[in-house]
Design a protein around this motif. Structure first.
Motif, PDB file in Angstrom:
ATOM      1  N   GLU A 120       1.099  -1.182   0.185  1.00  0.00           N
ATOM      2  CA  GLU A 120       0.260   0.091  -0.156  1.00  0.00           C
ATOM      3  C   GLU A 120       0.997   0.841  -0.211  1.00  0.00           C
ATOM      4  O   GLU A 120       0.443   2.063  -1.115  1.00  0.00           O
ATOM      5  N   GLU A 121       1.990   1.328   0.910  1.00  0.00           N
ATOM      6  CA  GLU A 121       2.966   2.393   0.526  1.00  0.00           C
ATOM      7  C   GLU A 121       3.929   3.093  -0.487  1.00  0.00           C
ATOM      8  O   GLU A 121       3.634   4.104  -0.228  1.00  0.00           O
ATOM      9  N   ASN A 122       3.720   2.071  -1.147  1.00  0.00           N
ATOM     10  CA  ASN A 122       4.672   1.521  -2.630  1.00  0.00           C
ATOM     11  C   ASN A 122       3.581   1.955  -3.979  1.00  0.00           C
ATOM     12  O   ASN A 122       3.977   1.186  -4.958  1.00  0.00           O
ATOM     13  N   LEU A 123       2.517   1.897  -3.616  1.00  0.00           N
ATOM     14  CA  LEU A 123       1.246   1.428  -4.705  1.00  0.00           C
ATOM     15  C   LEU A 123       1.473   2.027  -5.612  1.00  0.00           C
ATOM     16  O   LEU A 123       1.972   1.396  -7.381  1.00  0.00           O
ATOM     17  N   LYS A 124       1.469   3.152  -5.706  1.00  0.00           N
ATOM     18  CA  LYS A 124       1.673   4.266  -6.692  1.00  0.00           C
ATOM     19  C   LYS A 124       2.667   4.281  -7.802  1.00  0.00           C
ATOM     20  O   LYS A 124       2.534   3.865  -8.482  1.00  0.00           O
ATOM     21  N   ALA A 125       4.524   3.276  -7.396  1.00  0.00           N
ATOM     22  CA  ALA A 125       5.295   3.178  -8.157  1.00  0.00           C
ATOM     23  C   ALA A 125       5.322   1.895  -8.667  1.00  0.00           C
ATOM     24  O   ALA A 125       6.062   1.641  -9.534  1.00  0.00           O
ATOM     25  N   LEU A 126       4.864   0.912  -8.455  1.00  0.00           N
ATOM     26  CA  LEU A 126       4.934  -0.480  -9.014  1.00  0.00           C
ATOM     27  C   LEU A 126       4.339  -0.261  -9.535  1.00  0.00           C
ATOM     28  O   LEU A 126       3.022  -0.350  -9.878  1.00  0.00           O
ATOM     29  N   PRO A 127       4.191  -1.203 -10.920  1.00  0.00           N
ATOM     30  CA  PRO A 127       3.710  -1.702 -11.841  1.00  0.00           C
ATOM     31  C   PRO A 127       3.152  -3.532 -11.881  1.00  0.00           C
ATOM     32  O   PRO A 127       2.917  -3.726 -11.160  1.00  0.00           O
ATOM     33  N   GLN A 128       2.154  -2.792 -12.125  1.00  0.00           N
ATOM     34  CA  GLN A 128       0.805  -4.138 -12.632  1.00  0.00           C
ATOM     35  C   GLN A 128       1.876  -5.429 -12.779  1.00  0.00           C
ATOM     36  O   GLN A 128       1.291  -5.872 -11.740  1.00  0.00           O
ATOM     37  N   SER A 129       3.047  -5.867 -13.013  1.00  0.00           N
ATOM     38  CA  SER A 129       3.956  -6.903 -12.800  1.00  0.00           C
ATOM     39  C   SER A 129       3.931  -6.957 -11.526  1.00  0.00           C
ATOM     40  O   SER A 129       4.073  -8.237 -11.642  1.00  0.00           O
ATOM     41  N   GLU A 130       3.965  -6.441 -10.847  1.00  0.00           N
ATOM     42  CA  GLU A 130       4.445  -6.358  -9.125  1.00  0.00           C
ATOM     43  C   GLU A 130       4.025  -6.878  -8.796  1.00  0.00           C
ATOM     44  O   GLU A 130       3.964  -7.629  -7.643  1.00  0.00           O
ATOM     45  N   LEU A 131       2.054  -6.127  -8.799  1.00  0.00           N
ATOM     46  CA  LEU A 131       1.259  -6.660  -8.167  1.00  0.00           C
ATOM     47  C   LEU A 131       1.172  -8.028  -8.522  1.00  0.00           C
ATOM     48  O   LEU A 131       0.255  -8.352  -7.415  1.00  0.00           O
ATOM     49  N   LEU A 132       0.463  -8.619  -9.641  1.00  0.00           N
ATOM     50  CA  LEU A 132       0.592  -9.101  -9.858  1.00  0.00           C
ATOM     51  C   LEU A 132       1.177 -10.723  -9.121  1.00  0.00           C
ATOM     52  O   LEU A 132       1.052 -11.394  -8.476  1.00  0.00           O
ATOM     53  N   LYS A 133       3.045 -10.050  -9.072  1.00  0.00           N
ATOM     54  CA  LYS A 133       3.620 -10.995  -8.042  1.00  0.00           C
ATOM     55  C   LYS A 133       3.307 -11.063  -6.841  1.00  0.00           C
ATOM     56  O   LYS A 133       3.557 -12.152  -6.069  1.00  0.00           O
ATOM     57  N   PHE A 134       2.657  -9.820  -6.506  1.00  0.00           N
ATOM     58  CA  PHE A 134       2.299  -9.731  -4.543  1.00  0.00           C
ATOM     59  C   PHE A 134       1.609 -10.856  -4.920  1.00  0.00           C
ATOM     60  O   PHE A 134       1.025 -11.135  -3.686  1.00  0.00           O
ATOM     61  N   VAL A 135      -0.002 -10.513  -5.432  1.00  0.00           N
ATOM     62  CA  VAL A 135      -1.095 -11.338  -5.502  1.00  0.00           C
ATOM     63  C   VAL A 135      -0.449 -13.151  -5.355  1.00  0.00           C
ATOM     64  O   VAL A 135      -0.971 -13.616  -5.085  1.00  0.00           O
TER      65      VAL A 135
END
Length: 435
Positions: A120-135
């Motif tokens: 959440e703290e780094n959400l703005k800078a995270l690309p979509q690929s990193e969000l998928l990895k997070f999931v």
């Protein structure tokens, strides 16, 4: 993160290990590690216990104290006084896996909370690929918690139930017949009826019948004093020859003799337990008492009178009631208990011509959780006991006519077997006199 830990569960694990070192093996089955403990002192103690166990040495107060002294951590964990207190934190090691799973789940949730906070703290800078990895990492963290395997079982491993788990007979042949031999273990019974309909009377007779059959019983009363509970109970149990007719300025009254009162009190020793009025009737205290009596005192019958005086967690009175009933149902199933909960009927439907399960006062979900619902209706000459719900045998909407004998404080049926029943308190007195 203040709610994502359970210090009591952590202490219970450590206490269980001190009782039985093999509990460590149960922890290993779900990959329990020191990092799963929230309290730093518990992490230190669990690491020390694992080291001792790995050296094929029994984990006890002496070996644990010695190990903590060797690594210079004795003062950091609270000294010998704290270690000794862990043994009293849990009555038995048999429920250790239950506490282990609580700690594992909360550890997983803390990890998830940390991962989500960072994202959440780094959400703005995270690309979509990193969000998928997070999931994917989030899903892996949850699935590797060790508790997911408890969410399903192998159908092929379910044994065919040959024998019934057991019952608590009520002492009324008709009720025992339609309920499947009595109130089955693992069930929750709702007893309802208007004030003065006889709920306390039938409760006393069921408890007395259970004690007579050798089954310890527990009673919570939110309205009566200890003395009132015992006075009413003694009158129900006493044989007619132990009841005397007395007089005062208001007229005649019946009283149980002092000798009979003492015999009945001794007859109940280690067989009848009453909830202390020195502690709150909340979720934590009630569940702890029920678990303790079930495990340590082999108590099978638990009666709680009544629902409206119990206090459990929840945002409003209906959620509190639902949580209370769910807690009782869970304990009944877990320990094979017969639990009776008294609940008043809803005043808005008491004028209805036909009784139904949803007339119980409170949350509408309560009847759905009950296995049996028994209602008492008082008439001029008789009281009617009706089975409104019967999940065990399916026999419901059947009624039993009861008469009330004021001298014996008992309900009885046409053949008067309940009125003539001798619960056996004199037999025990005679047995004690031999010694």
């Amino acid at each position: 993160m203040q709610d994502l830990y359970n210090l009591s569960a952590e202490q219970s694990i450590l206490g269980a290990i001190l009782i039985d070192s093999k509990v460590i093996l149960e922890g290993n089955q779900v990959n329990l590690s020191a990092q799963d403990f929230y309290a730093n002192e518990h992490q230190i103690i669990y690491k020390a216990m694992n080291k001792i166990f790995a050296e094929n040495t029994e984990v006890d107060l002496v070996t644990l104290q010695n190990e903590l002294k060797n690594i210079g951590k004795m003062d950091q964990i609270g000294g010998m006084a704290y270690i000794s207190s862990l043994v009293t934190a849990v009555p038995t090691s048999s429920n250790a896996i239950y506490y282990i799973k609580i700690v594992k789940e909360l550890s997983m949730k803390r990890n998830v909370s940390t991962m989500m906070r960072y994202t959440e703290e780094n959400l703005k800078a995270l690309p979509q690929s990193e969000l998928l990895k997070f999931v994917e990492r989030l899903k892996t963290t949850i699935l590797e918690s060790g508790n997911v395997e408890d969410w399903y079982i192998e159908a092929a491993e379910i044994p065919m139930e040959i024998e019934t788990p057991g019952t608590i007979q009520t002492g009324f042949d008709f009720i025992d017949l339609v309920t499947g031999g009595g109130l089955n273990y693992g069930t929750l019974t709702i007893l309802t009826g208007e004030p003065s309909s006889g709920k306390s009377t039938i409760i006393n007779q069921i408890i007395a019948n259970a004690i007579s059959a050798g089954h310890p019983a527990f009673l919570y009363s939110g309205e009566l004093t200890y003395q009132m509970i015992m006075e009413w109970f003694v009158k129900t149990v006493a044989n007619m020859e132990d009841i005397r007719r007395c007089k005062n300025t208001f007229g005649e009254y019946l009283k149980v003799t002092k000798e009979a009162h003492e015999m009945i009190a001794e007859w109940t020793r280690e067989k009848f337990y009453i909830f202390s009025k020195d502690v709150g009737a909340d979720e934590a205290h009630l569940s702890s008492v029920i678990e303790h009596l079930a495990v340590k005192k082999s108590t099978k019958l638990f009666v709680l009178d009544n629902l409206m005086t119990l206090e459990c967690s929840g945002s409003d009175k209906y959620e509190k009631q639902i949580n209370t009933v769910k807690m009782l149902k869970s304990l009944a199933k877990k320990y094979d208990l017969a639990i009776i909960l008294v609940a008043h009927p809803n005043k808005s439907v008491t004028m209805s011509r036909e009784s139904h399960v949803f007339e119980i006062s409170g949350a509408s979900e309560i009847p759905n959780l009950a296995d049996y619902i028994l209602k008492l209706e008082r008439g001029e000459e008789k009281t009617v006991a009706s089975i409104l719900k019967n999940r065990i045998t399916g026999i419901q909407k059947r009624s039993l006519n009861l008469r009330f004998d004021a001298n014996r404080r008992r309900f009885y049926t046409k053949n008067k077997t309940e009125l003539d029943k001798d619960y056996g308190y004199k037999v025990k007195a005679e047995q004690l006199s031999v010694y």
